[in-house]
Write an enzyme that holds these catalytic residues in place. Structure first.
Site, PDB file in Angstrom:
ATOM      1  N   TYR A 174      11.855  -4.879 -17.622  1.00 30.80           N
ATOM      2  CA  TYR A 174      11.716  -5.621 -16.366  1.00 30.80           C
ATOM      3  C   TYR A 174      10.644  -5.129 -15.395  1.00 30.80           C
ATOM      4  O   TYR A 174      10.339  -5.807 -14.427  1.00 30.80           O
ATOM      5  CB  TYR A 174      13.075  -5.689 -15.658  1.00 30.80           C
ATOM      6  CG  TYR A 174      14.072  -6.534 -16.425  1.00 30.80           C
ATOM      7  CD1 TYR A 174      14.000  -7.919 -16.386  1.00 30.80           C
ATOM      8  CD2 TYR A 174      15.045  -5.947 -17.222  1.00 30.80           C
ATOM      9  CE1 TYR A 174      14.890  -8.706 -17.107  1.00 30.80           C
ATOM     10  CE2 TYR A 174      15.953  -6.728 -17.946  1.00 30.80           C
ATOM     11  CZ  TYR A 174      15.863  -8.100 -17.884  1.00 30.80           C
ATOM     12  OH  TYR A 174      16.739  -8.874 -18.602  1.00 30.80           O
ATOM     13  N   PHE A 223      27.158  -6.266 -13.877  1.00 33.30           N
ATOM     14  CA  PHE A 223      27.452  -7.712 -13.818  1.00 33.30           C
ATOM     15  C   PHE A 223      26.591  -8.478 -14.794  1.00 33.30           C
ATOM     16  O   PHE A 223      25.610  -7.978 -15.272  1.00 33.30           O
ATOM     17  CB  PHE A 223      27.239  -8.246 -12.384  1.00 33.30           C
ATOM     18  CG  PHE A 223      25.950  -7.824 -11.747  1.00 33.30           C
ATOM     19  CD1 PHE A 223      24.761  -8.488 -12.024  1.00 33.30           C
ATOM     20  CD2 PHE A 223      25.897  -6.735 -10.876  1.00 33.30           C
ATOM     21  CE1 PHE A 223      23.562  -8.099 -11.451  1.00 33.30           C
ATOM     22  CE2 PHE A 223      24.696  -6.341 -10.292  1.00 33.30           C
ATOM     23  CZ  PHE A 223      23.536  -7.016 -10.578  1.00 33.30           C
TER      24      PHE A 223
HETATM   25  C1  LIG Z   1      14.836  -8.735 -24.236  1.00 34.48           C
HETATM   26  C2  LIG Z   1      14.581 -10.210 -24.497  1.00 34.48           C
HETATM   27  C3  LIG Z   1      15.234 -11.043 -23.383  1.00 34.48           C
HETATM   28  C4  LIG Z   1      13.063 -10.444 -24.495  1.00 34.48           C
HETATM   29  O1  LIG Z   1      12.808 -11.831 -24.584  1.00 34.48           O
HETATM   30  P1  LIG Z   1      11.455 -12.435 -25.251  1.00 34.48           P
HETATM   31  O2  LIG Z   1      11.535 -13.895 -25.058  1.00 34.48           O
HETATM   32  O3  LIG Z   1      11.322 -11.914 -26.622  1.00 34.48           O
HETATM   33  O4  LIG Z   1      10.337 -11.788 -24.318  1.00 34.48           O
HETATM   34  P2  LIG Z   1       8.852 -12.375 -24.075  1.00 34.48           P
HETATM   35  O5  LIG Z   1       8.260 -12.834 -25.372  1.00 34.48           O
HETATM   36  O6  LIG Z   1       8.835 -13.358 -22.959  1.00 34.48           O
HETATM   37  O7  LIG Z   1       8.147 -11.047 -23.616  1.00 34.48           O
HETATM   38  C5  LIG Z   1       7.677 -10.846 -22.293  1.00 34.48           C
HETATM   39  C6  LIG Z   1       7.082  -9.470 -22.215  1.00 34.48           C
HETATM   40  O8  LIG Z   1       8.130  -8.500 -22.302  1.00 34.48           O
HETATM   41  C7  LIG Z   1       7.894  -7.618 -23.411  1.00 34.48           C
HETATM   42  N1  LIG Z   1       9.196  -7.316 -23.981  1.00 34.48           N
HETATM   43  C8  LIG Z   1      10.110  -8.204 -24.382  1.00 34.48           C
HETATM   44  N2  LIG Z   1      11.208  -7.568 -24.807  1.00 34.48           N
HETATM   45  C9  LIG Z   1      10.981  -6.258 -24.670  1.00 34.48           C
HETATM   46  C10 LIG Z   1      11.734  -5.093 -24.953  1.00 34.48           C
HETATM   47  N3  LIG Z   1      12.965  -5.177 -25.490  1.00 34.48           N
HETATM   48  N4  LIG Z   1      11.182  -3.896 -24.695  1.00 34.48           N
HETATM   49  C11 LIG Z   1       9.937  -3.821 -24.180  1.00 34.48           C
HETATM   50  N5  LIG Z   1       9.173  -4.896 -23.879  1.00 34.48           N
HETATM   51  C12 LIG Z   1       9.691  -6.093 -24.132  1.00 34.48           C
HETATM   52  C13 LIG Z   1       7.000  -8.389 -24.336  1.00 34.48           C
HETATM   53  O9  LIG Z   1       6.248  -7.526 -25.148  1.00 34.48           O
HETATM   54  C14 LIG Z   1       6.134  -9.160 -23.366  1.00 34.48           C
HETATM   55  O10 LIG Z   1       5.144  -8.308 -22.836  1.00 34.48           O
HETATM   56  P3  LIG Z   1       3.746  -8.889 -22.275  1.00 34.48           P
HETATM   57  O11 LIG Z   1       4.068 -10.078 -21.419  1.00 34.48           O
HETATM   58  O12 LIG Z   1       3.184  -7.751 -21.514  1.00 34.48           O
HETATM   59  O13 LIG Z   1       2.988  -9.276 -23.481  1.00 34.48           O
HETATM   60  C15 LIG Z   1      15.125 -10.661 -25.877  1.00 34.48           C
HETATM   61  O14 LIG Z   1      14.581  -9.858 -26.865  1.00 34.48           O
HETATM   62  C16 LIG Z   1      16.640 -10.600 -25.986  1.00 34.48           C
HETATM   63  O15 LIG Z   1      17.295 -11.573 -25.714  1.00 34.48           O
HETATM   64  N6  LIG Z   1      17.178  -9.419 -26.386  1.00 34.48           N
HETATM   65  C17 LIG Z   1      18.617  -9.221 -26.555  1.00 34.48           C
HETATM   66  C18 LIG Z   1      19.392  -9.434 -25.262  1.00 34.48           C
HETATM   67  C19 LIG Z   1      18.870  -8.581 -24.120  1.00 34.48           C
HETATM   68  O16 LIG Z   1      18.631  -7.398 -24.236  1.00 34.48           O
HETATM   69  N7  LIG Z   1      18.702  -9.237 -22.955  1.00 34.48           N
HETATM   70  C20 LIG Z   1      18.315  -8.560 -21.739  1.00 34.48           C
HETATM   71  C21 LIG Z   1      19.558  -8.305 -20.954  1.00 34.48           C
HETATM   72  S1  LIG Z   1      19.267  -7.307 -19.539  1.00 34.48           S
END
Ligand SMILES: CC(C)(COP(=O)(O)OP(=O)(O)OC[C@H]1O[C@@H](n2cnc3c(N)ncnc32)[C@H](O)[C@@H]1OP(=O)(O)O)[C@@H](O)C(=O)NCCC(=O)NCCS
Length: 404
Positions: free
Chosen positions: A122, A404
Site C-alpha cells: 500500500y 477490520f
Molecule cells: C494483493 C492484491 C490485492 C494485488 O492485486 P493486483 O490486482 O494483483 O495488483 P495490481 O496488478 O493492481 O498491482 C498494483 C501494484 O502493486 C504491486 N503489488 C501487487 N501486489 C503486491 C504484493 N503482494 N506485494 C508487493 N507489490 C504488490 C504491483 O507490482 C503493482 O506495482 P506497480 O503499480 O508499481 O507496477 C492481490 O494479489 C490479492 O488479492 N491478494 C490476496 C488478497 C490480499 O492480500 N489482499 C490485500 C488485503 S489487505
C-alpha cells in the site's frame, strides 16, 4: 488492460466483490453471511472491478470515526481488498485504489486507514505505517505483578445481550482519548465483536465475556477464549485474550489480574496490544512476557490540508512541509502546519517527505526525527524535525485493538 470499477448495486454484486478476497480465506459468500456483513459495510461502499461484465476484484470501505490526537475524524476504513487469482498483477488493485481514493475525497473523508496483509502493497498508494501492535505471551509462572495489588471491583461473566449494553460504555470512554481507536455502532458490536462466526477460533472455545464493575459502573471488560490442552496429565492450556479494554489505572490492572489468574492456563496470549501497554509496568518480570512487534494501522491522508487541520497539536510553533503525493497530486506542495491547522504557503520548506511518510507521523506513533534517521524525511532546516516532533506528539501510542 483497463478494468471498470464502480460501487456495488445489490447484495449479489456485493457477494461477488467480497469473494475476490474471501476465496483466499476459504470463505463462501453465502446470502446470510453477506447480509450480516452489509449491516456494517454499506453495499454502495463496496467497489467492484469487472472485465467484460464479470467481477474480478473488490475493495470496501467502512464509514468510521477515528480518534486522532485531540479529535475524532470521519475516516474510510479500507477492507476486503482482493483481486481474483485469475487476474492478479494486471492493474485491478491500482484501478480500485484510484476509484476508492477519489470516492473518499468526494465524500469529504480526509483520512483512510487499513490493515495490510503484506507491508509491500500500500505504500505506493500513499498509505504509511502509522502504528505498531504487540503480540504477547505471558507464561503463568511470570504473571505476577510488581506491586501489591488489591481488588476493588467485581468481575462478572455476562452473556452477549448484557455485553451489548455494558461494553460500549467502557469502549466509548477509552476510545475518545486513544488515537487509532474507532467508534463502534450497535451493529458493529452485535454482528462483529460479540458475534461468533461459525468455525472461528481455530480450535479454541467460544468467546467468553466478562465485565469489571466498581460501584455498579462498568469500568472494564474482556473477551477471551479457552484453548484447553493436556499433556501427560499436565495442563498446557492457553487463555487467548481477544480484547481487553478498561479505564486507566486500577481498572486496567484488575481486568488483567483476572485474565492472568484463570485456572489451567499455562500461558495467556494477546495479539493486538499497543506498544506502550501498562502490562510492561504491571508485571514483575516483563522480560518474560514474550513479545513480537508488528505493523498496525496504515493511514492515508486523503486530503492533507483537511487531515492536518483536523487533529490537535501538543506544542505551539509551526513547520513548513514539502509534501510529494504522486497518486493524489492535489496534496503535493508546501504546507505550513501550526496549532491553527495547515495552510498552503510559499515559505521555504523545512522538511521534505512523501505523503505516506507524513501519514506515519499523523497519529503520533512515529516521530519525524526517527523518520529522518530512517532515510524517509529530508530535514532542510536544522531543528525542524525536533519542532515537528513536539507538535505531533501524542500522550499515548496509537492503538487499534481489532483488525477490520
Ligand atoms: C494483493 C492484491 C490485492 C494485488 O492485486 P493486483 O490486482 O494483483 O495488483 P495490481 O496488478 O493492481 O498491482 C498494483 C501494484 O502493486 C504491486 N503489488 C501487487 N501486489 C503486491 C504484493 N503482494 N506485494 C508487493 N507489490 C504488490 C504491483 O507490482 C503493482 O506495482 P506497480 O503499480 O508499481 O507496477 C492481490 O494479489 C490479492 O488479492 N491478494 C490476496 C488478497 C490480499 O492480500 N489482499 C490485500 C488485503 S489487505
Amino acid at each position: 488492460m483497463t478494468f471498470k470499477v464502480r460501487p456495488c448495486r445489490d447484495l449479489d454484486e456485493f457477494g461477488q466483490a467480497v469473494f475476490a478476497i474471501g476465496q483466499y480465506f476459504g470463505m463462501e459468500p453465502t446470502e446470510e453471511r453477506m447480509e450480516r456483513f452489509s449491516k456494517n459495510l454499506p453495499i454502495e461502499r463496496m467497489h467492484a472491478a469487472s472485465e467484460d461484465g464479470v467481477i474480478v476484484g473488490g475493495a470496501g470501505a467502512f464509514p468510521f470515526e477515528l480518534t486522532v490526537p485531540g479529535a475524532v475524524v470521519p475516516t474510510a476504513g479500507v477492507t476486503v481488498v482482493g483481486t481474483f487469482p485469475t487476474h492478479r498483477r494486471r492493474g485491478v488493485l491500482r484501478a480500485m485504489m484510484r476509484a476508492q481514493l477519489d470516492d473518499f475525497r468526494a465524500r469529504g473523508e480526509p483520512l483512510a486507514l487499513l490493515w495490510a496483509s503484506e507491508d509491500t502493497i500500500y505504500g505506493r498508494f500513499g498509505y504509511g505505517m502509522a502504528s505498531q501492535c504487540a503480540e504477547v505471551t505471558i507464561p503463568r509462572q511470570h504473571a505476577g505483578f510488581a506491586r501489591p495489588f488489591e481488588r476493588e471491583g467485581r468481575v462478572r461473566l455476562v452473556d452477549s445481550t448484557e455485553a451489548l449494553e455494558l461494553f460500549p460504555r467502557v469502549w466509548d470512554a477509552v476510545r475518545r482519548r486513544t488515537p487509532g481507536m474507532l467508534g463502534r455502532t450497535r451493529n458493529w458490536w452485535e454482528h462483529r465483536i460479540l458475534f461468533e462466526v461459525p468455525g472461528s477460533g481455530e480450535g479454541a472455545g467460544p468467546k467468553r465475556f466478562v465485565v469489571l464493575e466498581r460501584d455498579g459502573r462498568p469500568e472494564g471488560y474482556a473477551i477471551y477464549r479457552h484453548k484447553p490442552k493436556w499433556s501427560e496429565g499436565i495442563s498446557d492450556s492457553e487463555l487467548q485474550v481477544v480484547e481487553a479494554v478498561a479505564l486507566d489505572g486500577q481498572p486496567t490492572a484488575e481486568i488483567w489480574r483476572y485474565l492472568l489468574d484463570i485456572d489451567w492456563a499455562a500461558r495467556t496470549t494477546a495479539f493486538l496490544l499497543p506498544v506502550d501497554h501498562p502490562l510492561w509496568w504491571l508485571l514483575a518480570t516483563p522480560r518474560n512476557m514474550r513479545q513480537r512487534i508488528g505493523d498496525g494501522l496504515w493511514v492515508r491522508l486523503v486530503d492533507v490540508g483537511a487531515a492536518l487541520s483536523s487533529r490537535r497539536y501538543a506544542a505551539d510553533g509551526a513547520v513548513v512541509l514539502d509534501v510529494l503525493d504522486e497518486f493524489c497530486p492535489w496534496n503535493t506542495g508546501l504546507w505550513r502546519v501550526s496549532s491553527r491547522g495547515a495552510k498552503r504557503t510559499t515559505s521555504a520548506p523545512q522538511l521534505r517527505l512523501d505523503v505516506s511518510t507524513l501519514a506515519s507521523t499523523y497519529l503520533g506513533g512515529f516521530t519525524f526525527s526517527e523518520l529522518v534517521r530512517g532515510g524517509r524525511i529530508e530535514e532542510l532546516r536544522r531543528g525542524a524535525a525536533a519542532r515537528a516532533d513536539a507538535m505531533f506528539a501524542s500522550e499515548r501510542a496509537p492503538w487499534c485493538p481489532e483488525i477490520f
